[in-house]
Design a protein around this motif. Structure first.
Motif, PDB file in Angstrom:
ATOM      1  N   MET A   1       0.850  -1.177   0.000  1.00  0.00           N
ATOM      2  CA  MET A   1       0.000   0.000   0.000  1.00  0.00           C
ATOM      3  C   MET A   1       0.893   1.237   0.000  1.00  0.00           C
ATOM      4  N   ARG A   2       0.593   2.175  -0.887  1.00  0.00           N
ATOM      5  CA  ARG A   2       1.375   3.412  -0.966  1.00  0.00           C
ATOM      6  C   ARG A   2       0.536   4.567  -0.458  1.00  0.00           C
ATOM      7  N   PHE A   3       1.158   5.376   0.325  1.00  0.00           N
ATOM      8  CA  PHE A   3       0.489   6.567   0.809  1.00  0.00           C
ATOM      9  C   PHE A   3       1.064   7.766   0.090  1.00  0.00           C
ATOM     10  N   GLY A   4       0.213   8.542  -0.533  1.00  0.00           N
ATOM     11  CA  GLY A   4       0.672   9.736  -1.222  1.00  0.00           C
ATOM     12  C   GLY A   4       0.834  10.876  -0.240  1.00  0.00           C
ATOM     13  N   VAL A   5       1.755  11.707  -0.527  1.00  0.00           N
ATOM     14  CA  VAL A   5       1.953  12.893   0.286  1.00  0.00           C
ATOM     15  C   VAL A   5       0.972  13.952  -0.195  1.00  0.00           C
ATOM     16  N   ALA A   6       0.247  14.527   0.719  1.00  0.00           N
ATOM     17  CA  ALA A   6      -0.696  15.570   0.338  1.00  0.00           C
ATOM     18  C   ALA A   6       0.080  16.752  -0.225  1.00  0.00           C
ATOM     19  N   SER A   7      -0.419  17.292  -1.305  1.00  0.00           N
ATOM     20  CA  SER A   7       0.289  18.428  -1.888  1.00  0.00           C
ATOM     21  C   SER A   7       0.128  19.620  -0.963  1.00  0.00           C
ATOM     22  N   LYS A   8       1.243  20.227  -0.632  1.00  0.00           N
ATOM     23  CA  LYS A   8       1.161  21.366   0.274  1.00  0.00           C
ATOM     24  C   LYS A   8       1.072  22.643  -0.539  1.00  0.00           C
ATOM     25  N   GLN A   9       0.289  23.524  -0.071  1.00  0.00           N
ATOM     26  CA  GLN A   9       0.041  24.798  -0.742  1.00  0.00           C
ATOM     27  C   GLN A   9       1.086  25.800  -0.289  1.00  0.00           C
ATOM     28  N   THR A  24       5.136  22.666   7.807  1.00  0.00           N
ATOM     29  CA  THR A  24       3.913  22.960   8.558  1.00  0.00           C
ATOM     30  C   THR A  24       2.917  23.642   7.632  1.00  0.00           C
ATOM     31  N   PRO A  25       1.707  23.095   7.500  1.00  0.00           N
ATOM     32  CA  PRO A  25       0.705  23.754   6.642  1.00  0.00           C
ATOM     33  C   PRO A  25       0.453  25.187   7.119  1.00  0.00           C
ATOM     34  N   PHE A  26       0.260  26.084   6.176  1.00  0.00           N
ATOM     35  CA  PHE A  26       0.096  27.501   6.499  1.00  0.00           C
ATOM     36  C   PHE A  26      -1.078  27.749   7.431  1.00  0.00           C
ATOM     37  N   ASP A  27      -2.183  27.032   7.216  1.00  0.00           N
ATOM     38  CA  ASP A  27      -3.361  27.259   8.059  1.00  0.00           C
ATOM     39  C   ASP A  27      -3.166  26.748   9.487  1.00  0.00           C
ATOM     40  N   LYS A  28      -2.136  25.959   9.715  1.00  0.00           N
ATOM     41  CA  LYS A  28      -1.838  25.474  11.071  1.00  0.00           C
ATOM     42  C   LYS A  28      -0.925  26.434  11.826  1.00  0.00           C
ATOM     43  N   LEU A  29      -0.378  27.429  11.145  1.00  0.00           N
ATOM     44  CA  LEU A  29       0.476  28.412  11.808  1.00  0.00           C
ATOM     45  C   LEU A  29      -0.368  29.298  12.718  1.00  0.00           C
ATOM     46  N   PRO A  30       0.209  29.795  13.809  1.00  0.00           N
ATOM     47  CA  PRO A  30      -0.556  30.679  14.696  1.00  0.00           C
ATOM     48  C   PRO A  30      -0.923  31.985  13.990  1.00  0.00           C
ATOM     49  N   ASP A  31      -2.004  32.611  14.426  1.00  0.00           N
ATOM     50  CA  ASP A  31      -2.446  33.870  13.818  1.00  0.00           C
ATOM     51  C   ASP A  31      -1.411  34.976  13.967  1.00  0.00           C
ATOM     52  N   LYS A  32      -0.532  34.849  14.940  1.00  0.00           N
ATOM     53  CA  LYS A  32       0.482  35.885  15.128  1.00  0.00           C
ATOM     54  C   LYS A  32       1.748  35.616  14.312  1.00  0.00           C
ATOM     55  N   LYS A  46      -1.119  35.229   0.534  1.00  0.00           N
ATOM     56  CA  LYS A  46      -2.180  34.648  -0.287  1.00  0.00           C
ATOM     57  C   LYS A  46      -1.635  33.376  -0.928  1.00  0.00           C
ATOM     58  N   PRO A  47      -2.513  32.451  -1.314  1.00  0.00           N
ATOM     59  CA  PRO A  47      -2.046  31.209  -1.938  1.00  0.00           C
ATOM     60  C   PRO A  47      -1.215  31.507  -3.180  1.00  0.00           C
ATOM     61  N   TYR A  48      -0.194  30.696  -3.379  1.00  0.00           N
ATOM     62  CA  TYR A  48       0.720  30.867  -4.507  1.00  0.00           C
ATOM     63  C   TYR A  48       0.692  29.593  -5.328  1.00  0.00           C
ATOM     64  N   GLU A  49       0.294  29.690  -6.589  1.00  0.00           N
ATOM     65  CA  GLU A  49       0.075  28.522  -7.441  1.00  0.00           C
ATOM     66  C   GLU A  49       1.304  27.971  -8.148  1.00  0.00           C
ATOM     67  N   PRO A  50       2.186  28.816  -8.714  1.00  0.00           N
ATOM     68  CA  PRO A  50       3.302  28.235  -9.474  1.00  0.00           C
ATOM     69  C   PRO A  50       4.175  27.320  -8.622  1.00  0.00           C
ATOM     70  N   LYS A  51       4.853  26.385  -9.274  1.00  0.00           N
ATOM     71  CA  LYS A  51       5.732  25.470  -8.580  1.00  0.00           C
ATOM     72  C   LYS A  51       6.863  26.258  -7.930  1.00  0.00           C
ATOM     73  N   VAL A  52       7.194  25.902  -6.702  1.00  0.00           N
ATOM     74  CA  VAL A  52       8.208  26.623  -5.943  1.00  0.00           C
ATOM     75  C   VAL A  52       9.561  25.939  -6.128  1.00  0.00           C
ATOM     76  N   SER A  53      10.559  26.702  -6.527  1.00  0.00           N
ATOM     77  CA  SER A  53      11.904  26.157  -6.712  1.00  0.00           C
ATOM     78  C   SER A  53      12.717  26.317  -5.432  1.00  0.00           C
ATOM     79  N   LYS A  54      13.897  25.722  -5.421  1.00  0.00           N
ATOM     80  CA  LYS A  54      14.746  25.776  -4.229  1.00  0.00           C
ATOM     81  C   LYS A  54      15.151  27.200  -3.874  1.00  0.00           C
TER      82      LYS A  54
END
Length: 101
Positions: A1-9, A24-32, A46-54
């Motif tokens: 069984m393979r578990f896929g990694v959820a795509s992080k935004q 750490t997912p952005f929505d899990k970060l503290p409001d401060k 704001k959400p960023y769509e293009p692929k992020v490079s190193k």
């Protein structure tokens, strides 16, 4: 069984172009949470769509994204003004034609 990694935004700071793409997912970060580059609060990201490079947060890359963000937001701000000017022009033509004919 393979578990896929959820795509992080990835999220981009609208003030300086910094891209947050940590584990750490952005929505899990503290409001401060704030931008580590310019100190902008979490709400300025704001959400960023293009692929992020190193090297996405290299100074030159951030500056280029910041300029693009400014252009994109300027277009969004000019649109309501353009609509208002167009409506006023149409009303002016309407009243002018009604008074002439």
């Amino acid at each position: 069984m393979r578990f896929g990694v959820a795509s992080k935004q990835a999220y981009i700071c609208r003030d300086c172009g910094y891209i947050y793409s940590d584990r750490t997912p952005f929505d899990k970060l503290p409001d401060k949470y704030f931008c580590p580059v310019c100190g902008a609060p979490k709400r300025r990201f704001k959400p960023y769509e293009p692929k992020v490079s190193k090297n996405a947060n290299a100074t030159d890359a951030r500056k280029a994204r910041k300029e693009q963000l400014k252009k994109d937001e300027a277009v969004g701000q000019a649109l309501p003004i353009g609509i208002a000017v167009g409506i006023l022009a149409l009303l002016g033509i309407f009243f002018y034609l009604n008074s002439v004919y």
